[in-house]
Design a protein around this motif. Sequence first.
Motif, short mmCIF file in Angstrom:
data_model
loop_
_atom_site.label_atom_id
_atom_site.label_comp_id
_atom_site.label_asym_id
_atom_site.label_seq_id
_atom_site.Cartn_x
_atom_site.Cartn_y
_atom_site.Cartn_z
N SER A 47 -4.12 12.96 -6.56
CA SER A 47 -4.46 14.38 -6.36
C SER A 47 -3.23 15.28 -6.49
CB SER A 47 -5.13 14.58 -4.99
OG SER A 47 -6.29 13.80 -4.88
N CYS A 48 -2.45 15.03 -7.52
CA CYS A 48 -1.30 15.88 -7.84
C CYS A 48 -1.65 16.64 -9.11
CB CYS A 48 -0.03 15.05 -8.01
SG CYS A 48 0.43 14.11 -6.53
N ASN A 49 -2.36 17.75 -8.96
CA ASN A 49 -3.03 18.39 -10.09
C ASN A 49 -2.11 19.16 -11.03
OD1 ASN A 49 -5.56 17.43 -9.37
ND2 ASN A 49 -5.90 19.11 -7.93
N SER A 103 0.85 -1.19 0.00
CA SER A 103 0.00 0.00 0.00
C SER A 103 0.89 1.23 0.00
CB SER A 103 -0.93 -0.01 1.21
OG SER A 103 -1.76 -1.16 1.18
N SER A 104 1.45 1.52 -1.15
CA SER A 104 2.43 2.59 -1.24
C SER A 104 1.94 3.70 -2.15
CB SER A 104 3.76 2.05 -1.79
OG SER A 104 4.26 1.02 -0.97
N ASP A 105 2.13 4.92 -1.71
CA ASP A 105 1.94 6.09 -2.54
C ASP A 105 3.28 6.82 -2.63
OD1 ASP A 105 -0.67 5.37 -2.43
OD2 ASP A 105 -1.42 7.37 -1.92
N ILE A 106 3.56 7.39 -3.78
CA ILE A 106 4.72 8.26 -3.89
C ILE A 106 4.35 9.66 -3.40
CG2 ILE A 106 6.34 9.35 -5.46
CD1 ILE A 106 6.95 6.45 -4.94
N ALA A 107 3.25 10.16 -3.89
CA ALA A 107 2.83 11.51 -3.51
C ALA A 107 1.31 11.57 -3.45
CB ALA A 107 3.36 12.52 -4.51
N TYR A 108 0.82 12.21 -2.34
CA TYR A 108 -0.64 12.38 -2.18
C TYR A 108 -0.93 13.84 -1.88
CZ TYR A 108 -5.33 12.13 -0.20
OH TYR A 108 -6.66 12.34 0.05
N ASN A 109 -1.83 14.40 -2.66
CA ASN A 109 -2.28 15.78 -2.46
C ASN A 109 -1.10 16.77 -2.48
OD1 ASN A 109 -4.28 17.71 -2.12
ND2 ASN A 109 -4.14 17.66 0.12
N CYS A 110 -0.20 16.52 -3.40
CA CYS A 110 0.92 17.46 -3.62
C CYS A 110 0.58 18.23 -4.89
CB CYS A 110 2.24 16.71 -3.75
SG CYS A 110 2.68 15.76 -2.26
N TYR A 111 -0.26 19.24 -4.76
CA TYR A 111 -0.90 19.83 -5.93
C TYR A 111 0.03 20.72 -6.75
CZ TYR A 111 -1.65 23.33 -2.24
OH TYR A 111 -1.49 24.19 -1.19
N SER A 112 1.26 21.02 -6.27
CA SER A 112 2.21 21.81 -7.06
C SER A 112 3.27 20.96 -7.75
CB SER A 112 2.91 22.86 -6.18
OG SER A 112 1.99 23.78 -5.63
N LEU A 113 3.26 19.66 -7.50
CA LEU A 113 4.29 18.78 -8.04
C LEU A 113 4.26 18.77 -9.56
CD1 LEU A 113 6.50 16.70 -7.35
CD2 LEU A 113 4.70 14.93 -7.40
N ARG A 114 5.42 19.07 -10.16
CA ARG A 114 5.49 19.13 -11.63
C ARG A 114 6.48 18.11 -12.21
NH1 ARG A 114 5.50 24.71 -10.29
NH2 ARG A 114 3.56 25.77 -10.93
N THR A 115 7.53 17.81 -11.45
CA THR A 115 8.60 16.98 -12.01
C THR A 115 8.94 15.83 -11.06
OG1 THR A 115 9.57 18.93 -13.07
CG2 THR A 115 10.95 16.96 -12.94
N VAL A 116 8.94 14.60 -11.63
CA VAL A 116 9.31 13.40 -10.88
C VAL A 116 10.21 12.56 -11.77
CG1 VAL A 116 8.51 11.41 -9.57
CG2 VAL A 116 7.06 13.44 -9.73
N HIS A 117 11.30 12.04 -11.17
CA HIS A 117 12.25 11.21 -11.94
C HIS A 117 12.27 9.80 -11.40
CE1 HIS A 117 13.76 14.61 -14.19
NE2 HIS A 117 14.00 15.28 -13.06
N PHE A 118 12.03 8.80 -12.29
CA PHE A 118 12.10 7.38 -11.95
C PHE A 118 12.94 6.65 -13.01
CE2 PHE A 118 7.92 8.60 -10.19
CZ PHE A 118 8.08 8.21 -8.88
N PRO A 119 14.19 6.94 -13.20
CA PRO A 119 14.93 6.35 -14.32
C PRO A 119 15.15 4.84 -14.21
CG PRO A 119 16.41 7.57 -12.88
CD PRO A 119 15.02 7.88 -12.43
N LYS A 120 15.06 4.24 -12.99
CA LYS A 120 15.36 2.81 -12.85
C LYS A 120 14.21 2.00 -12.29
CE LYS A 120 20.36 3.37 -12.43
NZ LYS A 120 21.57 2.99 -11.67
N LEU A 121 13.03 2.57 -12.15
CA LEU A 121 11.89 1.82 -11.62
C LEU A 121 11.50 0.70 -12.59
CD1 LEU A 121 9.72 1.58 -9.40
CD2 LEU A 121 8.29 3.12 -10.77
#
Length: 477
Positions: A437-439, A408-426
Motif C-alpha cells: 500500500s505504497c501508492n 515476516s518482514s515489511d520495509i514499508a506499509y501504508n506509506c502512501y507518499s513514498l517515492r524513493t527507496v535505495h537498496f544497492p546491496k540487497l
Amino acid sequence: MTRINYKSDFDFLLELRDAENRPVVWPGCDWVARFRTSSAANTYTASCIGGKTVNCYNDNGKIHVVCDAHRLSPGRLQVELHCDLPDAIYPDGHRHEVTPLPLDIELVNGPGDVTGDINVELVLPAIYLTAYDLAVRNGYTGTMAEYMEYVNRFPSVVETSETVMRLMRDIDTGKALMADALTRQGVDTAADETISDMADKVLDLRLAVEGDPSYVEHMSLLGRYDLYNEMRNHQKAKYPYMYAVTFLTDSAILSGADAYLCSDGFFSEENCEHTFPCGIEHYVIYYFRNEEFTVSPTAAHDLQKLCVFNGLPVIKLTHNELSDIAVYGDKGIIRGGTELRLSCPNLRSLSFGTLEEIDNVCYVAVDCSRLVSAAFPALKNISGGIPLYSCGKLVIATFPVLETISGSSDIAYNCYSLRTVHFPKLRVVYGGWLFDSCNSLTSLSFPALETITGGTIATSCNSLTSLSFPALETITG
C-alpha cells in the motif's frame, strides 16, 4: 726493644693500630711523623702530604720509614704523629690530631742488635680511623686517590638521589590521584597498579576532551545542540549507555535513568527536578549502567529532538512535538522481540546511524504522519518486523548496506507518499511483504538482488510501473 747504633742508617715498619688493637692501613689523610730521642734539638721527619711521601713509602698498608743521615742522638726513639683529619666544622676543613708515643727502638753508642726486618706498633685512638680506613677494613681494595675521587662525587650522587626521591613521591601522588579519578569514573583502580595498566583503563573510558581528534564541538545553530556529539563528548565509564533529548522549557523532571547531565553542567545520580538558566534550547542526557534500557524521556512533555547512543534500547515514544530521532550504538542491534514504537506525529527525520540488525522487532516508525525521511545507514539484516508503518508523508527511505530480508518482514506499509527507496546491496529476500500500500511508488530497483525465496516484493502499490532485477538468478517458493 731493638737496639741500633745511633750513627747507623736504619728503616722499620710502623704499623698503626686502633684502640681495639685492630690494624689501621696507611692513613687516608695528610700526616707528619716527627722522630726524636732524648734530645728535642734533633728530629727526623717522615710525611705524606697531598699524596707525596717523604722519607717513607706505603708498604702493603704499613708505613715503611727510611732513616737516612738522620743525625738522631742516642736514646729511645719516640714519634709525634700529626694527622689532619677531614672535619667540616673547622674553618680549614680539618681537625688536627697529635699523638706522641715511644717506640720499641733504642739508639745506642755501642753495637746494635743483629736483626732482620724491624716492626714497631703505634696504637692510635679510634678517632684516627678515617672513612678510607673503614672502607679498606670492609674490603675496599682501591688506592686512597681512587677512594677520594669516588667520594668527591657524593654531592652530585646525593643531589641525583634526592631528585629521584622527589620524582618517586610525585609519581606515587599522581598514581593515587589517577586511581581516584578512574574509580570515580566507574573503573575500580588501586594506587599500586602499574601506570601502563592505568593508561589502558583511561583509553577504555573513551572520553573525548578538547584537543583530542574525537572531540567534536556541538553544532549550534540559534542555540540548538547536536546531541550525538554532546553525548560522545560526555561519555562516562560508569554509565556507558545513554540517550539525550532537547526541549524549550526552563525546567526538567529527571527520572527513569541511573544518572543525568544537563546542558548547563548540572549532574545528578538522583531523581530530581532541575531549573535551567534562560536559553533557547536545553538538553538532558540520560545515563544507564546496563546496555538494555528503555527510552522513555521524562524531562519535558514537548520534546524537540532525541538521540540514542550505545546499548540495546527499547524505544517507546508518543511525544507530539518530537521532530528528530537518531539512534547510534556500539552494539548495532535491536533484538529479541522488542516492540520499538515511535508514535510521534511531528517526527520529520529518523536516522539509525549504527543499527546493523533488526531482529523480530514489530514496528519502528508507527503513525509518524509527518515523517519525511528515514535513513538506516548501517542496517545489514532485517529478520522480522516493519521498519516503516503508516508514515503518510514519508518520501524517501535509504538502506545503503542492507543485504538480507527474512521472516515476516515489511520495509514499508501504508506509506502512501513514498517515492524513493535505495537498496544497492540487497542480495537475498526470504519471505515477507517488502512494500504494501505504497501508492506513490513508481519504480523499484534491486541491482544486487540474486535470490528470492518466498515473499512478495510489492502489493497494492497502484502507481508502480517499473521493476529492475539485473542480478536476479533464483526465484522459489
